[in-house]
Design a protein around this motif. Sequence first.
Motif, PDB file in Angstrom:
ATOM      1  N   PHE A  91      42.343  33.955 105.276  1.00 50.29           N
ATOM      2  CA  PHE A  91      42.492  34.885 106.387  1.00 50.29           C
ATOM      3  C   PHE A  91      41.180  35.350 107.006  1.00 50.29           C
ATOM      4  O   PHE A  91      41.196  36.106 107.974  1.00 50.29           O
ATOM      5  CB  PHE A  91      43.284  36.122 105.929  1.00 50.29           C
ATOM      6  CG  PHE A  91      44.644  35.802 105.406  1.00 50.29           C
ATOM      7  CD1 PHE A  91      45.670  35.455 106.263  1.00 50.29           C
ATOM      8  CD2 PHE A  91      44.896  35.834 104.049  1.00 50.29           C
ATOM      9  CE1 PHE A  91      46.934  35.159 105.777  1.00 50.29           C
ATOM     10  CE2 PHE A  91      46.154  35.538 103.544  1.00 50.29           C
ATOM     11  CZ  PHE A  91      47.179  35.197 104.409  1.00 50.29           C
ATOM     12  N   GLY A  92      40.051  34.990 106.426  1.00 54.00           N
ATOM     13  CA  GLY A  92      38.770  35.457 106.946  1.00 54.00           C
ATOM     14  C   GLY A  92      38.430  36.828 106.385  1.00 54.00           C
ATOM     15  O   GLY A  92      38.876  37.203 105.309  1.00 54.00           O
ATOM     16  N   VAL A  93      37.615  37.560 107.136  1.00 54.17           N
ATOM     17  CA  VAL A  93      37.218  38.897 106.711  1.00 54.17           C
ATOM     18  C   VAL A  93      37.785  39.920 107.683  1.00 54.17           C
ATOM     19  O   VAL A  93      38.121  39.604 108.806  1.00 54.17           O
ATOM     20  CB  VAL A  93      35.676  39.035 106.619  1.00 54.17           C
ATOM     21  CG1 VAL A  93      35.120  38.123 105.559  1.00 54.17           C
ATOM     22  CG2 VAL A  93      35.023  38.765 107.958  1.00 54.17           C
ATOM     23  N   GLY A  94      37.894  41.163 107.211  1.00 54.74           N
ATOM     24  CA  GLY A  94      38.389  42.233 108.064  1.00 54.74           C
ATOM     25  C   GLY A  94      39.406  43.101 107.359  1.00 54.74           C
ATOM     26  O   GLY A  94      39.603  43.021 106.139  1.00 54.74           O
ATOM     27  N   LEU A  95      40.067  43.916 108.144  1.00 54.05           N
ATOM     28  CA  LEU A  95      41.022  44.881 107.610  1.00 54.05           C
ATOM     29  C   LEU A  95      42.284  44.219 107.053  1.00 54.05           C
ATOM     30  O   LEU A  95      42.737  44.555 105.964  1.00 54.05           O
ATOM     31  CB  LEU A  95      41.383  45.895 108.701  1.00 54.05           C
ATOM     32  CG  LEU A  95      42.267  47.056 108.295  1.00 54.05           C
ATOM     33  CD1 LEU A  95      41.577  47.905 107.242  1.00 54.05           C
ATOM     34  CD2 LEU A  95      42.613  47.897 109.511  1.00 54.05           C
ATOM     35  N   THR A  96      42.840  43.272 107.790  1.00 57.72           N
ATOM     36  CA  THR A  96      44.073  42.623 107.348  1.00 57.72           C
ATOM     37  C   THR A  96      43.897  41.873 106.030  1.00 57.72           C
ATOM     38  O   THR A  96      44.714  42.044 105.117  1.00 57.72           O
ATOM     39  CB  THR A  96      44.615  41.680 108.441  1.00 57.72           C
ATOM     40  OG1 THR A  96      44.813  42.434 109.637  1.00 57.72           O
ATOM     41  CG2 THR A  96      45.922  41.044 108.023  1.00 57.72           C
ATOM     42  N   PRO A  97      42.862  41.048 105.870  1.00 55.58           N
ATOM     43  CA  PRO A  97      42.667  40.416 104.559  1.00 55.58           C
ATOM     44  C   PRO A  97      42.435  41.443 103.448  1.00 55.58           C
ATOM     45  O   PRO A  97      42.855  41.221 102.307  1.00 55.58           O
ATOM     46  CB  PRO A  97      41.430  39.540 104.747  1.00 55.58           C
ATOM     47  CG  PRO A  97      41.333  39.323 106.204  1.00 55.58           C
ATOM     48  CD  PRO A  97      41.922  40.524 106.852  1.00 55.58           C
ATOM     49  N   GLY A  98      41.801  42.557 103.780  1.00 50.28           N
ATOM     50  CA  GLY A  98      41.613  43.622 102.795  1.00 50.28           C
ATOM     51  C   GLY A  98      42.941  44.181 102.331  1.00 50.28           C
ATOM     52  O   GLY A  98      43.156  44.389 101.131  1.00 50.28           O
ATOM     53  N   ALA A 154      36.849  45.437 105.063  1.00 46.03           N
ATOM     54  CA  ALA A 154      38.041  46.255 105.248  1.00 46.03           C
ATOM     55  C   ALA A 154      37.708  47.660 105.736  1.00 46.03           C
ATOM     56  O   ALA A 154      38.549  48.338 106.297  1.00 46.03           O
ATOM     57  CB  ALA A 154      38.847  46.334 103.951  1.00 46.03           C
ATOM     58  N   GLY A 155      36.493  48.121 105.519  1.00 38.73           N
ATOM     59  CA  GLY A 155      36.086  49.438 105.993  1.00 38.73           C
ATOM     60  C   GLY A 155      36.549  50.555 105.081  1.00 38.73           C
ATOM     61  O   GLY A 155      36.867  50.350 103.916  1.00 38.73           O
ATOM     62  N   GLY A 156      36.579  51.758 105.624  1.00 34.53           N
ATOM     63  CA  GLY A 156      37.014  52.916 104.865  1.00 34.53           C
ATOM     64  C   GLY A 156      35.910  53.498 104.002  1.00 34.53           C
ATOM     65  O   GLY A 156      34.720  53.215 104.177  1.00 34.53           O
ATOM     66  N   ALA A 177      41.031  49.180  97.341  1.00 28.58           N
ATOM     67  CA  ALA A 177      40.578  49.504  98.696  1.00 28.58           C
ATOM     68  C   ALA A 177      39.062  49.655  98.735  1.00 28.58           C
ATOM     69  O   ALA A 177      38.417  49.322  99.735  1.00 28.58           O
ATOM     70  CB  ALA A 177      41.257  50.777  99.192  1.00 28.58           C
ATOM     71  N   VAL A 178      38.488  50.143  97.652  1.00 30.68           N
ATOM     72  CA  VAL A 178      37.038  50.263  97.566  1.00 30.68           C
ATOM     73  C   VAL A 178      36.408  48.873  97.497  1.00 30.68           C
ATOM     74  O   VAL A 178      35.427  48.582  98.181  1.00 30.68           O
ATOM     75  CB  VAL A 178      36.639  51.113  96.340  1.00 30.68           C
ATOM     76  CG1 VAL A 178      35.144  51.127  96.153  1.00 30.68           C
ATOM     77  CG2 VAL A 178      37.183  52.521  96.480  1.00 30.68           C
ATOM     78  N   LEU A 227      43.123  55.630 104.021  1.00 29.33           N
ATOM     79  CA  LEU A 227      44.517  56.082 103.906  1.00 29.33           C
ATOM     80  C   LEU A 227      45.483  55.092 104.545  1.00 29.33           C
ATOM     81  O   LEU A 227      46.547  54.814 103.986  1.00 29.33           O
ATOM     82  CB  LEU A 227      44.678  57.461 104.548  1.00 29.33           C
ATOM     83  CG  LEU A 227      44.028  58.621 103.813  1.00 29.33           C
ATOM     84  CD1 LEU A 227      44.143  59.899 104.642  1.00 29.33           C
ATOM     85  CD2 LEU A 227      44.646  58.820 102.458  1.00 29.33           C
ATOM     86  N   ALA A 228      45.119  54.553 105.700  1.00 30.57           N
ATOM     87  CA  ALA A 228      45.988  53.581 106.366  1.00 30.57           C
ATOM     88  C   ALA A 228      46.155  52.328 105.524  1.00 30.57           C
ATOM     89  O   ALA A 228      47.273  51.799 105.401  1.00 30.57           O
ATOM     90  CB  ALA A 228      45.405  53.219 107.732  1.00 30.57           C
ATOM     91  N   MET A 229      45.060  51.857 104.926  1.00 30.59           N
ATOM     92  CA  MET A 229      45.155  50.672 104.066  1.00 30.59           C
ATOM     93  C   MET A 229      46.052  50.944 102.867  1.00 30.59           C
ATOM     94  O   MET A 229      46.891  50.111 102.509  1.00 30.59           O
ATOM     95  CB  MET A 229      43.759  50.246 103.588  1.00 30.59           C
ATOM     96  CG  MET A 229      42.907  49.618 104.640  1.00 30.59           C
ATOM     97  SD  MET A 229      41.394  48.873 103.997  1.00 30.59           S
ATOM     98  CE  MET A 229      40.661  50.175 103.048  1.00 30.59           C
ATOM     99  N   ILE A 230      45.875  52.103 102.249  1.00 23.55           N
ATOM    100  CA  ILE A 230      46.650  52.417 101.047  1.00 23.55           C
ATOM    101  C   ILE A 230      48.131  52.587 101.382  1.00 23.55           C
ATOM    102  O   ILE A 230      48.992  52.043 100.691  1.00 23.55           O
ATOM    103  CB  ILE A 230      46.076  53.667 100.359  1.00 23.55           C
ATOM    104  CG1 ILE A 230      44.711  53.345  99.784  1.00 23.55           C
ATOM    105  CG2 ILE A 230      47.004  54.163  99.268  1.00 23.55           C
ATOM    106  CD1 ILE A 230      43.942  54.548  99.338  1.00 23.55           C
TER     107      ILE A 230
END
Length: 184
Positions: A57-64, A141-143, A133-134, A3-6
């Motif tokens: 940007f590498g990997v993680g939530l922000t690049p996602g 990115a997680g979730g 997001a998936v 939800l936060a990513m979206i």
Amino acid sequence: TTLAMIFTAVIFCVIIGIPLGILASRSSVFEMILRPILDVMQTIPSFVYLIPVVMLFGVGLTPGVISIIIFSLAPIIRLTNLGIRQVEKRFKDAGKALGCNKYLILFKIEMPLALKTIMAGINQTLMLSLSMAVIAALIGAGGLGLTVYVALGRLDIGSAFVGGIGIVLIAIIFDRITQKLINT
């Protein structure tokens, strides 16, 4: 996390996409320049967006989130442009006759009349954000996407199904909310 990513991606898409759509509706030259870019953005497979984002940007939530924004930006630009271009000339002429400048015509006449089309663009952006997001789970990115990805890697169909149902429920809820906003 999903939800936060979206929410983050859709907010940035609205902040970037609506002004670009307005500019495209005002200038045919800008629209001609923007159209092939949007065509490429909408035809590139979603996994391809991950490559430059990971390189930069590498990997993680922000690049996602960045990949989600890039992937889901095109519909809001296109539909904002379309909605404003579809406002009939007689409404704009009436605004000019009443002494409105171009900004008042935009915010008091064109935007309200194009609101249903713009909201449809936000709805499409929201749905594309959820689908990306998936896929963004592949770069950390997680979730819920990570739940599905890990479960499929382990051949745990039950966990993948539960994660998938969660994603579908989020999509249905967001779709109903935006459809209600469109119809009001």
